[in-house]
Design a protein around this motif. Structure first.
Motif, PDB file in Angstrom:
ATOM      1  N   SER A 147     -30.627 -19.724  -0.934  1.00  0.00           N
ATOM      2  CA  SER A 147     -31.404 -18.495  -0.521  1.00  0.00           C
ATOM      3  C   SER A 147     -30.469 -17.321  -0.964  1.00  0.00           C
ATOM      4  N   ILE A 166     -28.958 -15.711   1.476  1.00  0.00           N
ATOM      5  CA  ILE A 166     -29.476 -15.075   2.524  1.00  0.00           C
ATOM      6  C   ILE A 166     -28.088 -15.466   3.634  1.00  0.00           C
ATOM      7  N   LEU A 223     -29.859 -10.857   6.469  1.00  0.00           N
ATOM      8  CA  LEU A 223     -31.127 -10.710   7.166  1.00  0.00           C
ATOM      9  C   LEU A 223     -30.599 -10.480   8.729  1.00  0.00           C
ATOM     10  N   GLN A 250     -36.584 -18.608  14.398  1.00  0.00           N
ATOM     11  CA  GLN A 250     -36.918 -17.623  13.292  1.00  0.00           C
ATOM     12  C   GLN A 250     -35.812 -17.655  11.977  1.00  0.00           C
ATOM     13  N   GLN A 294     -36.476 -20.541   9.740  1.00  0.00           N
ATOM     14  CA  GLN A 294     -37.785 -20.069   8.906  1.00  0.00           C
ATOM     15  C   GLN A 294     -37.263 -19.730   7.600  1.00  0.00           C
ATOM     16  N   TYR A 295     -36.265 -19.050   7.375  1.00  0.00           N
ATOM     17  CA  TYR A 295     -35.742 -18.402   6.197  1.00  0.00           C
ATOM     18  C   TYR A 295     -34.845 -19.028   5.421  1.00  0.00           C
TER      19      TYR A 295
END
Lengths: 356, 356
Positions: free
Chosen positions: B66, B68, B100, B116, B119-120
């Motif tokens: 990702s 991220i 993030l 949370q 989830q990413y």
């Protein structure tokens, strides 16, 4: 050359008019897809001409929302921005959105960052402390991505923005200093072409000029502590130094106060009054007790998130310029006038109209 | 019950041992997938027992990284953290990773945020100003996601961390204040069970005690400006107030200075010496000129990013505890001893060992 269309405008129409393939149109509106600048320009021009809205393509390629909002920010040493960032992250979190952070170049070049943001297919973008070029605004609009300029605006009104009333607040600062019977004025400017700097300078200087004041100096602080220190040294070294200084933000105002006190042995506010803009946390610390025009972080962030959500959910981007109400918070860094200061909820505010 | 395995351990082995379906194993290690807490617990336990590394599954489900990194941060009013955040975002950006941001609860509850983040499908996680429970550390490790605790550590050593040497630096602060011939000491503590607070308190208090000092008070500031102001008021109102105060971070030290000067009319450092920890920007402002143990932001962020990248690229998470060198930056908020202060690159440092 306006093209008459019957029924919905499709990417085929855009491709025809632009003289490119339909795939080129699709790639122009697909975040992160490869497309030559020249072709993209042709497509965007054609899309504008016939009023093509590519949201449907964007949606078909990316059915689920990413629930990510890209935030571009710089000037982390100015306490205002971390406060804004914290509030933004918390409010987005409550809506189950999250915040992808990009640190902006101080020179305002946002193109490189913008390409990166597009790779992540964000649902919205907040630009704080960088300006958006007209070209990029149009590109966002064409791609169906809501953008909100935070504490920034651009002239065309094509992008949404959230600000306080910079002109009115700066006019009030001039009136406050005039009421305090100051004689020699200075404005410590932020980056010269930033929209908020221009508005604050204009509001302050034009009000003084209208009252016949001639002794107004403008020096450049560029939102930078070192440049601001040099600008303050220049002011205080002059033969008739100012007795009233408005710095375009608190971050610079605190530096001006330190230079005045610790390099020139000046008393604040007896020898010189200093006023800032933002009302950040440090301005309330008793070492500074800075009089400052407030930018209410919670209200500004509320407005920003509400604008973004409205545009994301409606899939309809109507630019809006939101102006949030602030107040001149009166502390002890500037001589108080004999009228106009009122006490409200533990704060002292300058509201001459309510007294007269 | 250790299970002998021949060849690579597979999810089937885990499913067998846990008494669940293979799909349940897969879902346990798929970020965001639905799984009951009880089943997940069974799977994690079995995976630990037979040394199952689920990286392969995670990769097969999510072939592309990702790029991220999730960052959990709180205490934005403490200037140290925005400085860290800016540096982290910039350094990750140079590696084409992005950040993030999650704002942590001050009470340290990270479970909700953690769900949370998962989830990413982040490639890595930095936890600053929140603690990671042992359970969550294990879960990250099991999911093959590198985690670095920034300015935090946990006892088991299962998670990687980056810190300065809190015990040694706080010992040096005690030695500096003893060398300055102070008599009555106070420690303004951060959140009582935070790892850095415990280390700083222990380094400071144990050094004083070893020198026979008996007058040592500990008050709670909890990294909070209002609580710190009350703690300072309590100290300065006492019959024999301290003449030397070490606050567990600069943010609290600046508040202690303001209370001393503006509420009690005390002179710093003539009446009371104040020392902080972090060496944030405001500590160098002449209004404070705070003597402080430095936490070099760039070096700490370098170490954090290097650790993350090594673990992401090797797909092998070996926890490492990195300690970055700091120094006691001597300014004017504490009486200077007659020895041990040396000048280096425009800074004054306390380095008695180099003088003796």
């Amino acid at each position: 050359m306006k093209r008459k269309t019957f029924g919905p405008v499709t990417s085929q129409h855009v491709a025809q008019l632009a003289g490119v393939s339909q795939s080129a149109v699709s790639r122009t509106f697909t975040p992160g897809a490869s497309i030559s600048p020249a072709t993209r320009e042709k497509v965007l021009k054609a899309a504008r001409e016939i009023g093509y809205r590519p949201n449907a393509i964007a949606r078909s390629l990316n059915t689920a929302r990413s629930r990510i909002v890209g935030v571009v920010m710089s000037y982390f040493d100015n306490q205002f921005y971390p406060q804004v960032l914290e509030a933004l992250a918390q409010q987005l979190d409550e809506l189950n959105y999250h915040l992808l952070l990009f640190v902006g170049d101080r020179d305002g070049n946002v193109d490189r960052i913008f390409d990166q943001i597009m790779q992540y297919r964000v649902d919205g973008i907040v630009l704080a402390s960088v300006s958006l070029s007209l070209e990029l605004s149009e590109e966002c609009l064409a791609a169906g991505i809501p953008v909100v300029l935070f504490n920034r605006s651009e002239e065309t009104g094509i992008a949404s923005s959230v600000n306080t009333d910079n002109v009115a607040a700066s006019r009030q600062i001039a009136e406050f200093l005039l009421a305090g019977e100051h004689k020699r004025f200075a404005y410590v400017a932020g980056v010269a072409d930033s929209s908020v700097n221009l508005a604050r300078q204009q509001g302050f200087v034009s009000t003084l000029e209208a009252k016949g004041v001639q002794d107004i100096r403008v020096v450049q602080g560029d939102y930078d502590a070192q440049k601001t220190a040099r600008a303050a040294q220049e002011l205080f070294s002059s033969s008739a130094p100012p007795d009233a200084i408005f710095a375009a933000n608190d971050h610079m105002a605190l530096t001006v106060m330190d230079v005045a006190r610790y390099e020139f042995g000046l008393r604040i506010p007896e020898d010189v009054s200093v006023i800032g803009y933002d009302d950040t946390g440090a301005s309330g610390w008793p070492s500074y007790a800075l009089t400052s025009a407030s930018q209410p972080v919670t209200a500004m962030v509320n407005a920003t998130v509400a604008l973004l959500m409205k545009q994301i959910e409606s899939e309809n981007i109507e630019p809006e310029q939101v102006v949030v109400a602030g107040a001149l918070i009166v502390r002890h860094s500037a001589r108080r006038p004999h009228f106009g200061v009122v006490e409200k909820e533990g704060l002292s505010l300058f509201q001459p109209q309510e007294v007269e």
